[in-house]
Design an enzyme around this catalytic site. Structure first.
Site, PDB file in Angstrom:
ATOM      1  N   ASP A  42      25.516  45.639 101.910  1.00  0.00           N
ATOM      2  CA  ASP A  42      24.848  45.417 100.625  1.00  0.00           C
ATOM      3  C   ASP A  42      23.578  46.269 100.570  1.00  0.00           C
ATOM      4  O   ASP A  42      22.686  46.123 101.397  1.00  0.00           O
ATOM      5  CB  ASP A  42      24.468  43.934 100.517  1.00  0.00           C
ATOM      6  CG  ASP A  42      23.808  43.616  99.186  1.00  0.00           C
ATOM      7  OD1 ASP A  42      24.518  43.183  98.268  1.00  0.00           O
ATOM      8  OD2 ASP A  42      22.579  43.821  99.059  1.00  0.00           O
ATOM      9  N   TYR A  47      16.310  50.026  97.091  1.00  0.00           N
ATOM     10  CA  TYR A  47      15.984  49.973  98.519  1.00  0.00           C
ATOM     11  C   TYR A  47      15.714  51.373  99.084  1.00  0.00           C
ATOM     12  O   TYR A  47      15.235  51.491 100.214  1.00  0.00           O
ATOM     13  CB  TYR A  47      17.114  49.335  99.343  1.00  0.00           C
ATOM     14  CG  TYR A  47      17.534  47.932  98.968  1.00  0.00           C
ATOM     15  CD1 TYR A  47      16.792  47.149  98.093  1.00  0.00           C
ATOM     16  CD2 TYR A  47      18.689  47.382  99.510  1.00  0.00           C
ATOM     17  CE1 TYR A  47      17.208  45.871  97.760  1.00  0.00           C
ATOM     18  CE2 TYR A  47      19.106  46.101  99.190  1.00  0.00           C
ATOM     19  CZ  TYR A  47      18.367  45.356  98.302  1.00  0.00           C
ATOM     20  OH  TYR A  47      18.790  44.093  97.979  1.00  0.00           O
ATOM     21  N   SER A 143      22.438  39.794  89.631  1.00  0.00           N
ATOM     22  CA  SER A 143      21.626  39.246  90.715  1.00  0.00           C
ATOM     23  C   SER A 143      20.374  38.624  90.112  1.00  0.00           C
ATOM     24  O   SER A 143      19.828  39.153  89.125  1.00  0.00           O
ATOM     25  CB  SER A 143      21.251  40.376  91.684  1.00  0.00           C
ATOM     26  OG  SER A 143      20.478  39.885  92.760  1.00  0.00           O
ATOM     27  N   PRO A 193      19.219  34.771 103.446  1.00  0.00           N
ATOM     28  CA  PRO A 193      19.772  33.484 103.894  1.00  0.00           C
ATOM     29  C   PRO A 193      18.943  32.850 105.007  1.00  0.00           C
ATOM     30  O   PRO A 193      19.110  31.669 105.293  1.00  0.00           O
ATOM     31  CB  PRO A 193      21.178  33.863 104.393  1.00  0.00           C
ATOM     32  CG  PRO A 193      21.078  35.304 104.751  1.00  0.00           C
ATOM     33  CD  PRO A 193      20.118  35.904 103.774  1.00  0.00           C
TER      34      PRO A 193
END
Ligand code: A2P
Length: 273
Positions: A42, A47, A143, A193
């Site tokens: 991902d 980024y 997102s 996460p």
């Protein structure tokens, strides 16, 4: 594998590359992830590491169809033409022929969180539908979208997103948006996460990890999976990258309920992803 509502299968844990620097760090981390067995990476235009990720995938020599690549439209691009232009830029940066999953990075620019951009999101989403129709992306989604943002693009076009990637971890499960996604067959993906590492030192989670003979990170990732949410752990360390794929244990339903009840273990504020 998770299966999207259009039938596309997506490996159940993805390698997250947010905050991994372009160049050697992103290249080496991606190679480590592929060596460890990840088949889902991902990234995002924002980024600034798409080129390094793409080069690593090409150099690793894996068949294109054996790896699943997600990237994202920059959050400030809110037009049809802009979405088309930036899709081509990302596709070129990656150099992998097509994108598996293309996401609208956020419903508002990161520089102005909460800004009303409904019309712009609908325009961008129309471009996404065209990209999908032309088979340049195998799946499309969003997102950081709230229920109202998701309804707006779905109602305007008749095509709902296949994925919503949100900040999700123990104590921050966003029940309203995850409930909406589940009801509508939309896959939820978890970025951060591990709450960008904040959960690792948590004493409560440490005790549970000892009980199962695993690490806190593994508890966090298994928690996502058992809730039907696809985790995207990030690491630049080869051993941790490898360990984050090992989730072949089961958290009991009592412990899942206990974890569901935890709050305040990681900061829930939006962080630029
Ligand atoms: P590092 O890159 O040095 O491994 P998130 O996936 O929620 O964004 O969390 C990423 C953060 O958690 C990074 O700081 C990463 O550091 C750290 N991290 C990732 N995996 C583990 C792990 N298995 N154990 C401890 N820290 C981890």
């Amino acid at each position: 594998m998770f299966r999207l509502y259009n039938g596309v299968e997506i490996p159940e844990t993805g390698f997250g590359t947010w905050q991994i620097k372009a160049g050697g760090e992103a290249y080496n981390s991606t190679i480590s992830a592929l060596e460890a067995g990840y088949r889902h990476i991902d990234t995002a235009y924002a980024y600034e590491n798409e080129e390094s990720v793409g080069k690593a995938v090409r150099d690793f020599g894996i068949k294109r169809e054996d790896v699943f690549i997600t990237t994202k439209l920059p959050s400030h691009i809110k037009s049809y033409d802009g979405a088309m232009e930036y899709f081509d830029k990302s596709n070129k940066n990656l150099g992998l022929d097509y994108i598996d999953l293309y996401l609208i990075h956020a419903p508002w620019p990161w520089s102005n969180i909460g800004q009303e951009c409904t019309e712009g999101n609908i325009e961008a989403w129309k471009a996404f539908i065209e990209i999908y129709r032309q088979k340049k992306a195998r799946a499309i989604g969003v997102s950081n979208f709230l229920v109202k943002d998701m309804k707006a693009v779905s109602d305007a076009t008749g095509a709902q997103p296949m994925v919503n990637q949100i900040r999700y971890f123990i104590g921050n499960t966003q029940p309203e948006i995850t409930g909406y996604c589940k009801q509508n067959g939309i896959l939820v993906e978890a970025y951060s996460p591990l709450a960008t590492g904040e959960l690792i030192g948590n004493e409560t989670l440490k005790k549970l990890a000892v009980k199962y003979g695993v690490s806190v990170a593994q508890i966090c990732l298994k928690y996502c999976l058992q809730n039907g949410v696809l985790p995207l752990p990030k690491s630049t360390n080869a051993d941790r990258i490898k360990a984050n794929l090992k989730t072949d244990f089961t958290i009991s339903s009592e412990d899942m309920s206990y974890l569901d009840g935890l709050s305040g273990v990681g900061s829930v504020k939006f962080l630029r992803s």
